[in-house]
Design a protein around this motif. Structure first.
Motif, PDB file in Angstrom:
ATOM      1  N   ASP A 221       0.920  -1.426  -0.071  1.00 19.18           N
ATOM      2  CA  ASP A 221       0.080  -0.070   0.067  1.00 19.18           C
ATOM      3  C   ASP A 221       0.882   1.202   0.084  1.00 19.18           C
ATOM      4  O   ASP A 221       0.438   2.205  -0.494  1.00 19.18           O
ATOM      5  CB  ASP A 221      -0.881  -0.002   1.194  1.00 19.18           C
ATOM      6  CG  ASP A 221      -1.759  -1.055   1.133  1.00 19.18           C
ATOM      7  OD1 ASP A 221      -2.446  -1.375   0.018  1.00 19.18           O
ATOM      8  OD2 ASP A 221      -1.977  -1.642   2.418  1.00 19.18           O
ATOM      9  N   ARG A 222       2.080   1.081   0.639  1.00 23.81           N
ATOM     10  CA  ARG A 222       2.981   2.275   0.721  1.00 23.81           C
ATOM     11  C   ARG A 222       4.122   1.805   1.009  1.00 23.81           C
ATOM     12  O   ARG A 222       4.583   0.459   1.349  1.00 23.81           O
ATOM     13  CB  ARG A 222       2.772   3.150   1.965  1.00 23.81           C
ATOM     14  CG  ARG A 222       1.483   4.177   1.819  1.00 23.81           C
ATOM     15  CD  ARG A 222       1.528   5.263   2.983  1.00 23.81           C
ATOM     16  NE  ARG A 222       1.738   4.642   4.257  1.00 23.81           N
ATOM     17  CZ  ARG A 222       2.243   5.157   5.415  1.00 23.81           C
ATOM     18  NH1 ARG A 222       2.865   6.136   5.122  1.00 23.81           N
ATOM     19  NH2 ARG A 222       2.338   4.677   6.624  1.00 23.81           N
ATOM     20  N   ILE A 223       5.361   2.496   0.333  1.00 18.72           N
ATOM     21  CA  ILE A 223       6.565   1.917   0.435  1.00 18.72           C
ATOM     22  C   ILE A 223       7.589   3.253   1.064  1.00 18.72           C
ATOM     23  O   ILE A 223       7.530   4.301   0.927  1.00 18.72           O
ATOM     24  CB  ILE A 223       7.400   1.986  -1.050  1.00 18.72           C
ATOM     25  CG1 ILE A 223       6.259   0.941  -1.728  1.00 18.72           C
ATOM     26  CG2 ILE A 223       8.694   1.620  -1.045  1.00 18.72           C
ATOM     27  CD1 ILE A 223       6.709   0.776  -3.408  1.00 18.72           C
ATOM     28  N   GLU A 239       3.214   7.336  -6.186  1.00 16.96           N
ATOM     29  CA  GLU A 239       3.679   8.440  -5.841  1.00 16.96           C
ATOM     30  C   GLU A 239       5.399   8.302  -5.823  1.00 16.96           C
ATOM     31  O   GLU A 239       6.006   9.112  -6.478  1.00 16.96           O
ATOM     32  CB  GLU A 239       3.512   9.111  -4.387  1.00 16.96           C
ATOM     33  CG  GLU A 239       2.102   9.366  -4.189  1.00 16.96           C
ATOM     34  CD  GLU A 239       1.550   9.528  -2.649  1.00 16.96           C
ATOM     35  OE1 GLU A 239       0.554  10.302  -2.492  1.00 16.96           O
ATOM     36  OE2 GLU A 239       2.206   8.942  -1.897  1.00 16.96           O
ATOM     37  N   VAL A 240       5.992   7.033  -5.442  1.00 13.88           N
ATOM     38  CA  VAL A 240       7.138   6.915  -5.431  1.00 13.88           C
ATOM     39  C   VAL A 240       7.866   6.649  -6.941  1.00 13.88           C
ATOM     40  O   VAL A 240       8.970   7.156  -7.426  1.00 13.88           O
ATOM     41  CB  VAL A 240       7.540   5.811  -4.811  1.00 13.88           C
ATOM     42  CG1 VAL A 240       9.017   4.953  -4.621  1.00 13.88           C
ATOM     43  CG2 VAL A 240       7.290   5.707  -3.060  1.00 13.88           C
ATOM     44  N   TYR A 241       6.839   6.263  -7.728  1.00 11.90           N
ATOM     45  CA  TYR A 241       7.383   5.772  -8.959  1.00 11.90           C
ATOM     46  C   TYR A 241       7.202   7.143  -9.769  1.00 11.90           C
ATOM     47  O   TYR A 241       8.181   7.424 -10.708  1.00 11.90           O
ATOM     48  CB  TYR A 241       6.701   4.742  -9.673  1.00 11.90           C
ATOM     49  CG  TYR A 241       6.976   4.449 -11.129  1.00 11.90           C
ATOM     50  CD1 TYR A 241       8.389   3.379 -11.028  1.00 11.90           C
ATOM     51  CD2 TYR A 241       6.516   4.836 -12.206  1.00 11.90           C
ATOM     52  CE1 TYR A 241       8.816   3.074 -12.444  1.00 11.90           C
ATOM     53  CE2 TYR A 241       7.105   4.356 -13.453  1.00 11.90           C
ATOM     54  CZ  TYR A 241       8.100   3.475 -13.630  1.00 11.90           C
ATOM     55  OH  TYR A 241       8.555   3.117 -14.786  1.00 11.90           O
ATOM     56  N   GLU A 242       5.906   7.711  -9.963  1.00 17.05           N
ATOM     57  CA  GLU A 242       5.939   8.786 -10.721  1.00 17.05           C
ATOM     58  C   GLU A 242       6.463  10.136 -10.343  1.00 17.05           C
ATOM     59  O   GLU A 242       6.884  10.993 -10.924  1.00 17.05           O
ATOM     60  CB  GLU A 242       4.344   9.113 -11.012  1.00 17.05           C
ATOM     61  CG  GLU A 242       3.809   8.077 -11.637  1.00 17.05           C
ATOM     62  CD  GLU A 242       3.955   7.631 -12.966  1.00 17.05           C
ATOM     63  OE1 GLU A 242       4.409   8.599 -13.704  1.00 17.05           O
ATOM     64  OE2 GLU A 242       3.560   6.742 -13.658  1.00 17.05           O
ATOM     65  N   ARG A 243       6.554  10.483  -8.990  1.00 16.97           N
ATOM     66  CA  ARG A 243       7.186  11.658  -8.416  1.00 16.97           C
ATOM     67  C   ARG A 243       8.223  11.254  -7.340  1.00 16.97           C
ATOM     68  O   ARG A 243       8.058  11.345  -6.093  1.00 16.97           O
ATOM     69  CB  ARG A 243       5.912  12.253  -7.795  1.00 16.97           C
ATOM     70  CG  ARG A 243       4.913  12.919  -8.841  1.00 16.97           C
ATOM     71  CD  ARG A 243       3.877  13.555  -7.965  1.00 16.97           C
ATOM     72  NE  ARG A 243       2.979  12.706  -7.286  1.00 16.97           N
ATOM     73  CZ  ARG A 243       1.948  11.827  -7.506  1.00 16.97           C
ATOM     74  NH1 ARG A 243       1.720  11.982  -8.628  1.00 16.97           N
ATOM     75  NH2 ARG A 243       1.482  11.226  -6.803  1.00 16.97           N
ATOM     76  N   PHE A 252      16.587   3.996  -8.272  1.00 10.09           N
ATOM     77  CA  PHE A 252      16.335   2.797  -7.561  1.00 10.09           C
ATOM     78  C   PHE A 252      15.126   2.055  -7.857  1.00 10.09           C
ATOM     79  O   PHE A 252      15.132   1.114  -8.033  1.00 10.09           O
ATOM     80  CB  PHE A 252      16.760   2.972  -6.113  1.00 10.09           C
ATOM     81  CG  PHE A 252      16.744   1.657  -5.621  1.00 10.09           C
ATOM     82  CD1 PHE A 252      17.961   0.669  -5.567  1.00 10.09           C
ATOM     83  CD2 PHE A 252      15.610   1.088  -4.898  1.00 10.09           C
ATOM     84  CE1 PHE A 252      18.076  -0.382  -5.060  1.00 10.09           C
ATOM     85  CE2 PHE A 252      15.930  -0.134  -4.252  1.00 10.09           C
ATOM     86  CZ  PHE A 252      16.689  -0.959  -4.342  1.00 10.09           C
ATOM     87  N   VAL A 253      14.016   3.016  -7.918  1.00 11.51           N
ATOM     88  CA  VAL A 253      12.714   2.470  -8.170  1.00 11.51           C
ATOM     89  C   VAL A 253      12.444   2.634  -9.570  1.00 11.51           C
ATOM     90  O   VAL A 253      12.128   3.495 -10.045  1.00 11.51           O
ATOM     91  CB  VAL A 253      11.580   3.279  -7.350  1.00 11.51           C
ATOM     92  CG1 VAL A 253      10.193   2.626  -7.449  1.00 11.51           C
ATOM     93  CG2 VAL A 253      11.964   3.143  -5.846  1.00 11.51           C
ATOM     94  N   GLY A 254      12.326   1.260  -9.973  1.00 11.06           N
ATOM     95  CA  GLY A 254      11.942   1.499 -11.512  1.00 11.06           C
ATOM     96  C   GLY A 254      13.353   1.642 -12.320  1.00 11.06           C
ATOM     97  O   GLY A 254      14.432   2.031 -11.979  1.00 11.06           O
TER      98      GLY A 254
END
Length: 358
Positions: A221-223, A239-243, A252-254
């Motif tokens: 749900d959250r990271i 949020e973490v991937y797009e922003r 690191f993410v993607g």
């Protein structure tokens, strides 16, 4: 009078009193001699959330999990579970259970006996522990496997037995340390979906440690993204991937392109560091094709083509300076651009500015 399930089979109330987080970490630190493995972590995890701690090896995520479990004591800071400070309590005094990458099943015991073992140690009555173990095995889709030995199970099935052994104690918080790391790719992907479904059914708070970005994005749900003992960003997978909050998170993410310096200023018209996801970029060999409304455009030369089955990845050296990676879905043979000259286009909002290091 309405029917009420017996106390031993009713699902316990997972809500902490007064809206308290299931887990609260405040100023958490852990030093090993001169090494600051965890360097000031503040984090709230609400009850019933599937939360992932993501980061490379040595980033501090596993040390945080071990402190929550009670296997390590913090150098400074506090750990609260349901509002109670458990920072100095022994592992067995905390309402948590841990599932490790090494499932540590007893090979001489049946699956049923493995799941019952913790209840037996706690001297739970035989009939009750058998019933609770059978219920836990049904929860992980192994209701008919109780008589088998661990050696007769697949890797995914052994992982689910370890999960049942933890769930049978009905913990409010379940800690999972790289639980899928020993599985092959297809089984790992299937178990990601299984774990999320099980978490929704049991209602416990799941806290998973992983270095696998796809695993974190799929299940959680959250990271919280860890780096060098600190949290760089906390947010939903989107949020973490797009922003991304930093260049580290973007990388690191993607897979991300980072455009900076003179290249960023020439292409985007302003200085800074910008993250552009490779799947957002369109590649075309018509250099005269104008950019659409609200789009950014840049020309360059293809320096490498990587065929990856479902996708094809192109590395493009920009005329303005810098390099961008572009991903296209595989709709046939990889496109081989005649002279390597291409135009890249993407929507302006897909150039996300990230804070510069320091």
């Amino acid at each position: 009078m309405p029917h009420q399930a017996p106390a031993e089979t009713r699902r316990p109330d997972r809500r902490p009193p007064d809206g308290q987080p299931a887990i609260r970490l405040t100023g958490l630190q852990k030093h090993f001699d001169k090494v600051r493995a965890v360097d000031g972590v503040d984090l709230d995890i609400p009850p019933g959330e599937f939360f992932a701690m993501l980061g490379p090896s040595g980033s501090g995520k596993t040390t945080v999990l071990r402190m929550i479990a009670g296997f390590e004591l913090p150098t400074a800071g506090t750990i609260e579970l349901d509002g109670e400070d458990v920072s100095r309590l022994a592992p067995f005094e905390r309402d948590v259970n841990t599932v490790f990458q090494d499932y540590a099943l007893f090979p001489h015991m049946s699956v049923q006996q493995n799941v019952e073992y913790g209840l037996k140690v706690r001297r739970v009555a035989k009939a009750e522990r058998r019933g609770r173990a059978a219920e836990a095995l049904r929860t992980v889709r192994l209701g008919d496997y109780g008589d088998r030995k661990p050696a007769q199970l697949s890797g995914g099935q052994r992982q689910r037995v370890a999960l049942a052994r933890a769930l049978v104690n009905r913990p409010k918080v379940l800690l999972l340390d790289e639980p899928l790391g020993a599985l092959d790719l297809k089984l790992r992907q299937a178990m990601q979906v299984e774990l999320k479904q099980i978490q929704r059914e049991v209602g416990s708070t799941f806290l998973v440690v992983t270095h696998d970005q796809d695993e974190a994005l799929t299940m959680s749900d959250r990271i919280a993204v860890f780096n060098a003992g600190r949290i760089e960003q906390v947010g939903t997978p989107v949020e973490v991937y797009e922003r991304p909050a930093s260049a580290f998170v973007a990388g690191f993410v993607g897979t991300s392109n980072l455009l900076s310096g003179s290249g960023a200023e020439a292409v985007l018209g302003r200085p800074g560091v910008f993250s552009i996801r490779p799947e957002k970029i369109r590649i075309d060999d018509d250099l005269a094709f104008p950019a659409g409304s609200g789009e950014i455009s840049a020309t360059g030369v293809v320096t490498d083509v990587v065929y990856a089955g479902s996708t094809v990845r192109y590395a493009v050296a920009l005329d303005a300076g810098g390099q961008l990676s572009v991903v296209r879905q595989n709709a046939g043979e990889p496109v081989r651009f005649a002279d390597g000259r291409v135009r890249l286009s993407w929507r302006r909002e897909h150039s996300f500015q990230v804070p510069e290091a320091g």
